[in-house]
Motif scaffolding. Structure first.
Motif, mmCIF file in Angstrom:
data_model
loop_
_atom_site.group_PDB
_atom_site.id
_atom_site.type_symbol
_atom_site.label_atom_id
_atom_site.label_comp_id
_atom_site.label_asym_id
_atom_site.label_seq_id
_atom_site.Cartn_x
_atom_site.Cartn_y
_atom_site.Cartn_z
ATOM 1 N N PRO A 1 30.428 -24.386 55.622
ATOM 2 C CA PRO A 1 31.856 -24.479 55.315
ATOM 3 C C PRO A 1 32.698 -23.874 56.439
ATOM 4 C CG PRO A 1 30.636 -23.523 53.476
ATOM 5 C CD PRO A 1 29.700 -23.573 54.637
ATOM 6 N N ARG A 2 33.980 -24.191 56.415
ATOM 7 C CA ARG A 2 34.911 -23.650 57.411
ATOM 8 C C ARG A 2 34.882 -22.130 57.349
ATOM 9 N NH1 ARG A 2 41.114 -23.124 57.860
ATOM 10 N NH2 ARG A 2 41.645 -24.019 59.873
ATOM 11 N N SER A 3 34.421 -21.528 58.417
ATOM 12 C CA SER A 3 34.247 -20.082 58.449
ATOM 13 C C SER A 3 35.537 -19.382 58.823
ATOM 14 C CB SER A 3 33.170 -19.721 59.473
ATOM 15 O OG SER A 3 33.605 -20.069 60.776
ATOM 16 N N GLY A 4 35.539 -18.057 58.638
ATOM 17 C CA GLY A 4 36.681 -17.278 59.084
ATOM 18 C C GLY A 4 36.882 -17.396 60.572
ATOM 19 N N ARG A 5 35.775 -17.504 61.315
ATOM 20 C CA ARG A 5 35.881 -17.672 62.763
ATOM 21 C C ARG A 5 36.557 -18.989 63.114
ATOM 22 N NH1 ARG A 5 30.508 -16.983 66.186
ATOM 23 N NH2 ARG A 5 31.261 -14.843 66.481
ATOM 24 N N THR A 6 36.158 -20.061 62.427
ATOM 25 C CA THR A 6 36.765 -21.369 62.686
ATOM 26 C C THR A 6 38.250 -21.345 62.383
ATOM 27 O OG1 THR A 6 34.697 -22.537 62.229
ATOM 28 C CG2 THR A 6 36.719 -23.815 62.042
ATOM 29 N N ALA A 7 38.619 -20.743 61.263
ATOM 30 C CA ALA A 7 40.034 -20.650 60.901
ATOM 31 C C ALA A 7 40.805 -19.821 61.918
ATOM 32 C CB ALA A 7 40.172 -20.043 59.504
ATOM 33 N N ALA A 8 40.185 -18.726 62.400
ATOM 34 C CA ALA A 8 40.845 -17.869 63.386
ATOM 35 C C ALA A 8 41.051 -18.609 64.708
ATOM 36 C CB ALA A 8 40.018 -16.604 63.612
ATOM 37 N N ILE A 9 40.076 -19.415 65.091
ATOM 38 C CA ILE A 9 40.204 -20.198 66.321
ATOM 39 C C ILE A 9 41.357 -21.186 66.202
ATOM 40 C CG2 ILE A 9 39.086 -21.983 67.721
ATOM 41 C CD1 ILE A 9 36.403 -20.571 67.071
ATOM 42 N N ALA A 10 41.409 -21.912 65.082
ATOM 43 C CA ALA A 10 42.484 -22.886 64.889
ATOM 44 C C ALA A 10 43.849 -22.207 64.898
ATOM 45 C CB ALA A 10 42.269 -23.642 63.574
ATOM 46 N N ALA A 11 43.948 -21.064 64.228
ATOM 47 C CA ALA A 11 45.232 -20.364 64.165
ATOM 48 C C ALA A 11 45.666 -19.868 65.539
ATOM 49 C CB ALA A 11 45.140 -19.201 63.187
ATOM 50 N N ALA A 12 44.718 -19.324 66.299
ATOM 51 C CA ALA A 12 45.055 -18.789 67.617
ATOM 52 C C ALA A 12 45.452 -19.900 68.582
ATOM 53 C CB ALA A 12 43.880 -17.998 68.174
ATOM 54 N N LEU A 13 44.725 -21.007 68.556
ATOM 55 C CA LEU A 13 45.077 -22.119 69.431
ATOM 56 C C LEU A 13 46.401 -22.746 69.017
ATOM 57 C CD1 LEU A 13 41.565 -23.783 69.858
ATOM 58 C CD2 LEU A 13 42.796 -22.393 71.533
ATOM 59 N N ASP A 14 46.670 -22.776 67.718
ATOM 60 C CA ASP A 14 47.939 -23.303 67.235
ATOM 61 C C ASP A 14 49.109 -22.449 67.719
ATOM 62 O OD1 ASP A 14 49.610 -25.035 65.821
ATOM 63 O OD2 ASP A 14 49.520 -23.817 64.010
ATOM 64 N N ARG A 15 48.864 -21.162 67.915
ATOM 65 C CA ARG A 15 49.908 -20.271 68.432
ATOM 66 C C ARG A 15 49.999 -20.321 69.953
ATOM 67 N NH1 ARG A 15 47.840 -16.869 64.193
ATOM 68 N NH2 ARG A 15 46.515 -15.763 65.688
ATOM 69 N N GLY A 16 49.139 -21.112 70.580
ATOM 70 C CA GLY A 16 49.210 -21.292 72.017
ATOM 71 C C GLY A 16 48.481 -20.248 72.832
ATOM 72 N N HIS A 17 47.586 -19.480 72.227
ATOM 73 C CA HIS A 17 46.855 -18.465 72.972
ATOM 74 C C HIS A 17 45.907 -19.120 73.974
ATOM 75 C CE1 HIS A 17 47.414 -15.056 69.766
ATOM 76 N NE2 HIS A 17 48.541 -15.702 70.049
ATOM 77 N N PRO A 18 45.729 -18.538 75.147
ATOM 78 C CA PRO A 18 44.809 -19.100 76.149
ATOM 79 C C PRO A 18 43.378 -19.146 75.632
ATOM 80 C CG PRO A 18 46.254 -17.443 77.126
ATOM 81 C CD PRO A 18 46.447 -17.348 75.644
ATOM 82 N N VAL A 19 42.623 -20.127 76.112
ATOM 83 C CA VAL A 19 41.248 -20.318 75.648
ATOM 84 C C VAL A 19 40.404 -19.071 75.885
ATOM 85 C CG1 VAL A 19 39.137 -21.631 76.046
ATOM 86 C CG2 VAL A 19 41.336 -22.816 75.919
ATOM 87 N N ALA A 20 40.517 -18.454 77.068
ATOM 88 C CA ALA A 20 39.715 -17.264 77.365
ATOM 89 C C ALA A 20 40.030 -16.131 76.390
ATOM 90 C CB ALA A 20 39.963 -16.808 78.800
ATOM 91 N N GLU A 21 41.292 -16.000 76.045
ATOM 92 C CA GLU A 21 41.698 -14.949 75.105
ATOM 93 C C GLU A 21 41.138 -15.227 73.711
ATOM 94 O OE1 GLU A 21 45.845 -13.934 72.895
ATOM 95 O OE2 GLU A 21 45.924 -13.942 75.099
ATOM 96 N N VAL A 22 41.166 -16.491 73.299
ATOM 97 C CA VAL A 22 40.634 -16.853 71.987
ATOM 98 C C VAL A 22 39.127 -16.597 71.937
ATOM 99 C CG1 VAL A 22 40.289 -18.740 70.354
ATOM 100 C CG2 VAL A 22 42.446 -18.557 71.600
ATOM 101 N N ALA A 23 38.426 -16.961 73.008
ATOM 102 C CA ALA A 23 36.980 -16.737 73.045
ATOM 103 C C ALA A 23 36.654 -15.258 72.883
ATOM 104 C CB ALA A 23 36.401 -17.282 74.348
#
Length: 235
Positions: A135-157
């Motif tokens: 199922p959609r994990s907390g990590r997956t949700a956090a990634i989507a939220a961070a990218l939706d806010r425009g955070h850089p890929v390296a920062e999200v990783a």
């Protein structure tokens, strides 16, 4: 069902393209069950007679794989029969329930909830028992939220304790495309919503995270295949 949206649509004489939004859908129409994968560009639905009714359940980015049983990258830019993904007998049983009942949306929701519970049970049983995406994990949700806010890929990783290569693989499986493409799609969705509210395009560009209005125009044309004015019905 949290994170999913039930929708209905009745076709008219004018067919409008489906625009990228990072989501996947389970659709019931004309006695068929179809899966719509995440799009990277405009998708023109197959022609259907005016008055044809469609009922669908749209899953939030990252939620669909556990329901469909395959990574999202395998469904990217595709519309496939559900029978290609699930056992034929299971699809026939579901189609029979859909045809016999008067509330197809409720049946779709019940089916999705059951699939997500089964995926959660597999995950709880350990890696050896997993035969489909979890199922959609907390990590997956956090990634989507961070990218939706425009955070850089390296920062999200870094924030989700993955290398950039691991993040890319995770995004392909969960969302159907890599983090940079997901960022572009989510930014486009945000911009389209702002433009539909009546906000001037220059303000849309600034609020949605584009460099300028020209950048907004290029991205809209690349992802939607048409200028913003046409998408809004004014062009």
């Amino acid at each position: 069902m949290s994170g999913a949206v039930l929708w209905t649509h009745t076709t008219s004489a004018t067919t409008r393209p489906v625009l990228p939004d990072g989501c996947t859908d389970l659709i019931w129409s004309e006695g068929r069950l179809l899966v719509a994968g995440p799009d990277t560009g405009p998708h023109l639905p197959d022609a259907a007679p005016p008055g044809t009714r469609h009922t669908g359940l749209r899953f939030a980015p990252g939620q669909g794989p556990a329901v469909f049983g395959v990574p999202a990258r395998e469904l990217r830019d595709l519309r496939v029969p559900l029978a290609d993904l699930w056992p034929a007998a299971q699809v026939r049983e579901l189609a029979g329930r859909m045809a016999a009942g008067g509330a197809p949306g409720r049946v779709l929701e019940e089916t999705a909830v059951a699939r997500l519970r089964a995926a959660a049970d597999r995950t709880a049983s350990g890696p050896a028992a997993r035969s489909a995406p979890p199922p959609r994990s907390g990590r997956t949700a956090a990634i989507a939220a961070a990218l939706d806010r425009g955070h850089p890929v390296a920062e999200v990783a870094r924030a989700v304790a993955l290398s950039e290569r691991q993040l890319h693989r995770h995004c392909l499986d969960a969302f159907g495309y890599g983090p940079k493409t997901l960022t572009r799609v989510l930014r486009f969705v945000r911009a389209l919503g702002l433009a539909r509210s009546g906000m001037p395009y220059a303000h849309v560009a600034a609020c949605a995270g584009y460099a300028d209005q020209a950048h907004l125009a290029r991205e809209v044309k690349a992802l939607a295949g048409a200028p913003m004015g046409v998408l809004l019905g004014s062009g």
